[in-house]
Scaffold this motif. Structure first.
Motif, PDB file in Angstrom:
ATOM      1  N   MET A   1     -47.355   9.658  25.718  1.00  0.00           N
ATOM      2  CA  MET A   1     -47.304   8.220  25.893  1.00  0.00           C
ATOM      3  C   MET A   1     -48.604   7.577  25.393  1.00  0.00           C
ATOM      4  O   MET A   1     -48.564   6.560  24.730  1.00  0.00           O
ATOM      5  N   ARG A   2     -49.715   8.194  25.697  1.00  0.00           N
ATOM      6  CA  ARG A   2     -51.002   7.646  25.282  1.00  0.00           C
ATOM      7  C   ARG A   2     -51.152   7.700  23.761  1.00  0.00           C
ATOM      8  O   ARG A   2     -51.712   6.795  23.154  1.00  0.00           O
ATOM      9  N   VAL A   3     -50.617   8.758  23.154  1.00  0.00           N
ATOM     10  CA  VAL A   3     -50.687   8.891  21.703  1.00  0.00           C
ATOM     11  C   VAL A   3     -49.901   7.770  21.033  1.00  0.00           C
ATOM     12  O   VAL A   3     -50.337   7.212  20.024  1.00  0.00           O
ATOM     13  N   ARG A   4     -48.771   7.391  21.584  1.00  0.00           N
ATOM     14  CA  ARG A   4     -47.970   6.304  21.021  1.00  0.00           C
ATOM     15  C   ARG A   4     -48.740   4.991  21.067  1.00  0.00           C
ATOM     16  O   ARG A   4     -48.700   4.207  20.125  1.00  0.00           O
ATOM     17  N   ARG A   5     -49.409   4.729  22.159  1.00  0.00           N
ATOM     18  CA  ARG A   5     -50.187   3.489  22.289  1.00  0.00           C
ATOM     19  C   ARG A   5     -51.315   3.445  21.260  1.00  0.00           C
ATOM     20  O   ARG A   5     -51.542   2.417  20.622  1.00  0.00           O
ATOM     21  N   LEU A   7     -51.453   5.093  18.427  1.00  0.00           N
ATOM     22  CA  LEU A   7     -50.852   4.962  17.101  1.00  0.00           C
ATOM     23  C   LEU A   7     -50.385   3.527  16.854  1.00  0.00           C
ATOM     24  O   LEU A   7     -50.586   2.984  15.762  1.00  0.00           O
ATOM     25  N   ALA A   8     -49.798   2.896  17.829  1.00  0.00           N
ATOM     26  CA  ALA A   8     -49.358   1.506  17.694  1.00  0.00           C
ATOM     27  C   ALA A   8     -50.550   0.582  17.467  1.00  0.00           C
ATOM     28  O   ALA A   8     -50.492  -0.339  16.650  1.00  0.00           O
TER      29      ALA A   8
END
Length: 68
Positions: A1-5, A7-8
Motif C-alpha cells: 500500500m505504501r509503495v502505491r502511494r 509511486l502515485a
C-alpha cells in the motif's frame, strides 16, 4: 500500500513538472514577439541596442520586443 502511494506521488510530480515546462515554453514564446524598426517608431518606441542580444524596441508601455 505504501509503495502505491509513493509511486502515485512520483507520477503526479512528473506530470506536473511536464505541464509546467510546456507552459513556460509557451509563455516565453508568447511574451517576446518581434517588431520591425518602422513599426517601433510608428508606435512611439525608441530603438535600443542590447549587448550580445541585438537591437530592441523600447515601447512606452514598458515592453521591449526584439527588432526583426
Amino acid at each position: 500500500m505504501r509503495v502505491r502511494r509513493i509511486l502515485a506521488l512520483v507520477l503526479a510530480t512528473a506530470a506536473l513538472a511536464g505541464v509546467s515546462a510546456v507552459g513556460a515554453a509557451g509563455a516565453g514564446a508568447a511574451s517576446s514577439p518581434s517588431i520591425s524598426r518602422d513599426d517601433c517608431v510608428a508606435a512611439g518606441g525608441q530603438i535600443v541596442s542590447r549587448p550580445y542580444a541585438g537591437d530592441a524596441c523600447a515601447l512606452p508601455g514598458g515592453t521591449t520586443p526584439a527588432i526583426t
